[in-house]
Design a protein around this motif. Sequence first.
Motif, PDB file in Angstrom:
ATOM      1  N   GLU A  43      21.373  -2.812  33.249  1.00  0.00           N
ATOM      2  CA  GLU A  43      21.640  -2.884  34.688  1.00  0.00           C
ATOM      3  C   GLU A  43      20.586  -3.711  35.415  1.00  0.00           C
ATOM      4  OE1 GLU A  43      23.491  -0.266  38.261  1.00  0.00           O
ATOM      5  OE2 GLU A  43      22.362   0.836  36.737  1.00  0.00           O
ATOM      6  N   LYS A  44      19.369  -3.700  34.930  1.00  0.00           N
ATOM      7  CA  LYS A  44      18.327  -4.531  35.556  1.00  0.00           C
ATOM      8  C   LYS A  44      18.671  -6.009  35.448  1.00  0.00           C
ATOM      9  CE  LYS A  44      14.455  -1.324  35.090  1.00  0.00           C
ATOM     10  NZ  LYS A  44      13.101  -1.073  34.511  1.00  0.00           N
ATOM     11  N   VAL A  45      19.255  -6.417  34.344  1.00  0.00           N
ATOM     12  CA  VAL A  45      19.679  -7.811  34.199  1.00  0.00           C
ATOM     13  C   VAL A  45      20.905  -8.078  35.067  1.00  0.00           C
ATOM     14  CG1 VAL A  45      20.480  -9.587  32.602  1.00  0.00           C
ATOM     15  CG2 VAL A  45      18.746  -7.952  31.866  1.00  0.00           C
ATOM     16  N   PHE A  46      21.859  -7.148  35.075  1.00  0.00           N
ATOM     17  CA  PHE A  46      23.062  -7.319  35.892  1.00  0.00           C
ATOM     18  C   PHE A  46      22.709  -7.532  37.359  1.00  0.00           C
ATOM     19  CE2 PHE A  46      25.568  -4.351  32.798  1.00  0.00           C
ATOM     20  CZ  PHE A  46      25.544  -5.342  31.840  1.00  0.00           C
ATOM     21  N   LYS A  47      21.685  -6.823  37.824  1.00  0.00           N
ATOM     22  CA  LYS A  47      21.298  -6.900  39.236  1.00  0.00           C
ATOM     23  C   LYS A  47      20.779  -8.273  39.642  1.00  0.00           C
ATOM     24  CE  LYS A  47      20.287  -2.005  40.100  1.00  0.00           C
ATOM     25  NZ  LYS A  47      19.223  -0.999  40.361  1.00  0.00           N
ATOM     26  N   THR A  48      20.368  -9.084  38.675  1.00  0.00           N
ATOM     27  CA  THR A  48      19.923 -10.440  39.016  1.00  0.00           C
ATOM     28  C   THR A  48      21.079 -11.304  39.486  1.00  0.00           C
ATOM     29  OG1 THR A  48      20.240 -11.355  36.777  1.00  0.00           O
ATOM     30  CG2 THR A  48      18.115 -10.291  37.257  1.00  0.00           C
ATOM     31  N   GLY A  49      22.308 -10.915  39.151  1.00  0.00           N
ATOM     32  CA  GLY A  49      23.485 -11.660  39.583  1.00  0.00           C
ATOM     33  C   GLY A  49      23.889 -12.804  38.684  1.00  0.00           C
ATOM     34  N   ILE A  50      23.131 -13.055  37.622  1.00  0.00           N
ATOM     35  CA  ILE A  50      23.481 -14.174  36.750  1.00  0.00           C
ATOM     36  C   ILE A  50      24.719 -13.826  35.910  1.00  0.00           C
ATOM     37  CG2 ILE A  50      21.111 -15.028  36.635  1.00  0.00           C
ATOM     38  CD1 ILE A  50      20.888 -13.780  33.855  1.00  0.00           C
ATOM     39  N   PRO A  51      25.547 -14.808  35.594  1.00  0.00           N
ATOM     40  CA  PRO A  51      26.696 -14.541  34.728  1.00  0.00           C
ATOM     41  C   PRO A  51      26.237 -14.323  33.290  1.00  0.00           C
ATOM     42  CG  PRO A  51      26.590 -16.879  35.257  1.00  0.00           C
ATOM     43  CD  PRO A  51      25.517 -16.200  36.058  1.00  0.00           C
ATOM     44  N   VAL A  52      26.476 -13.141  32.770  1.00  0.00           N
ATOM     45  CA  VAL A  52      26.087 -12.800  31.408  1.00  0.00           C
ATOM     46  C   VAL A  52      27.268 -12.154  30.695  1.00  0.00           C
ATOM     47  CG1 VAL A  52      23.623 -12.525  31.894  1.00  0.00           C
ATOM     48  CG2 VAL A  52      25.173 -10.571  32.156  1.00  0.00           C
ATOM     49  N   SER A  53      27.137 -12.012  29.393  1.00  0.00           N
ATOM     50  CA  SER A  53      28.147 -11.325  28.592  1.00  0.00           C
ATOM     51  C   SER A  53      27.493 -10.101  27.960  1.00  0.00           C
ATOM     52  CB  SER A  53      28.693 -12.256  27.504  1.00  0.00           C
ATOM     53  OG  SER A  53      29.320 -13.393  28.085  1.00  0.00           O
ATOM     54  N   ALA A  54      28.167  -8.959  28.075  1.00  0.00           N
ATOM     55  CA  ALA A  54      27.619  -7.698  27.581  1.00  0.00           C
ATOM     56  C   ALA A  54      28.556  -7.105  26.537  1.00  0.00           C
ATOM     57  CB  ALA A  54      27.425  -6.715  28.733  1.00  0.00           C
ATOM     58  N   SER A  55      28.045  -6.892  25.333  1.00  0.00           N
ATOM     59  CA  SER A  55      28.831  -6.339  24.231  1.00  0.00           C
ATOM     60  C   SER A  55      28.612  -4.835  24.167  1.00  0.00           C
ATOM     61  CB  SER A  55      28.425  -6.992  22.908  1.00  0.00           C
ATOM     62  OG  SER A  55      28.703  -8.383  22.934  1.00  0.00           O
ATOM     63  N   VAL A  56      29.692  -4.073  24.382  1.00  0.00           N
ATOM     64  CA  VAL A  56      29.618  -2.619  24.506  1.00  0.00           C
ATOM     65  C   VAL A  56      30.016  -1.941  23.199  1.00  0.00           C
ATOM     66  CG1 VAL A  56      30.402  -0.607  25.808  1.00  0.00           C
ATOM     67  CG2 VAL A  56      30.244  -2.843  26.939  1.00  0.00           C
ATOM     68  N   MET A  57      29.241  -0.931  22.804  1.00  0.00           N
ATOM     69  CA  MET A  57      29.550  -0.140  21.618  1.00  0.00           C
ATOM     70  C   MET A  57      30.384   1.071  22.046  1.00  0.00           C
ATOM     71  SD  MET A  57      25.839  -0.408  19.715  1.00  0.00           S
ATOM     72  CE  MET A  57      26.430  -0.029  18.065  1.00  0.00           C
TER      73      MET A  57
END
Length: 287
Positions: A43-57
Amino acid sequence: MKKLFLLLLFLTSTIMYSQENQKQLLIRMDDLGMSHSVNMAFEKVFKTGIPVSASVMFACPWYQEAVDILKKYPNVAVGIHLTLNAEWKNYKWGPITYAKTLTDKNGFFLPSRKLLFENNPSTEEVEKELRAQIERALNSGIKISYLDHHMGTVVDKPQWRELLERLAKEYKLGISRYFGEYYMDNMYSKPIESKKDSLVKILNNDLKDGQINLLVCHIGTDNDELAAMLDENTFGLKEMSKHRQAELNALISDDIQKMIHSPNIKLINYEMLVKDGGYKNIKRPVE
C-alpha cells in the motif's frame, strides 16, 4: 503571432521527441496477500500513484485484506500469482481444492518444486487448483489483468506451461513475460545495504530502448510477523524481512521516485498491455 507559432511548434516537437525516446518500465511486485506486513508495504507503493502491477497470492490467508486495499487504487494492474508451493517454516497455506498429490501429510503445499515433483503431482489436480485460484480472484470484486506464477513452479513442466497458456486464453487474461518483456536483474538477492544503489544502476544503465523493461520486486515490512518467516529452501534469503524492507525503501525513496518520473521513462502496467484485447497477442518467451 509568428513567434508564438514557432514556440508552439518547438514545444510540440520537443514533447514528441521526448515521448519517442522514452524507455518503457513495468514494475511488477510479487506476493501481495502473503501476509499482513507484505500488504502494508504494497500500500505504501500504491499511495505514490505510479502505475504498477501487483501479483496476488489468492491461496494465502491474507488475500482478502489485499483485495480491500486494491479497491482503493485504480493505478494498480492486478495479477494472480498462481501458487503450488508454501515455502515458509511455521507459516503455511494449502490448495483451495482437495489436491492430495500437491500437498504434504498435513494438507499444505510443499516448500519446493523438488519436493512437489517427488510427490508425483497429478496434472488434473493442478488444473483444478489453478482454476480455483483464478475463479476466486475473478469473484473477488476487482479487475484481473494477468497471470503470473510463484517460484516458477507452474511453468516448470511443459504440460503445466501449456495449461497456463490455455487458462489465460480461456479467461482472457495476459501472462507476465509473454509480452516480449526484457527481464532485468532485480534487487532481491542484492545485499540489504545496496538495494537502492542497485536500483539506481538498473534505472540508469539497464533499461533498453524499444522494449518493455520488466522490474520484479519483492517488498515487505520488517516487523515481528515477517521476521518470523524462515524459508525452508536452502537458496532462501537469510533476514528476508530486512531484504524486503530495503527493497520497499528503495522504491518509495525520493531519489527513485524522481528517476522513474523523469521524461525519458514511461511507466506502464499489465492493464495497459491487455487493454483492448492485447491478451490475444501474448507469446511464449524464449528461455
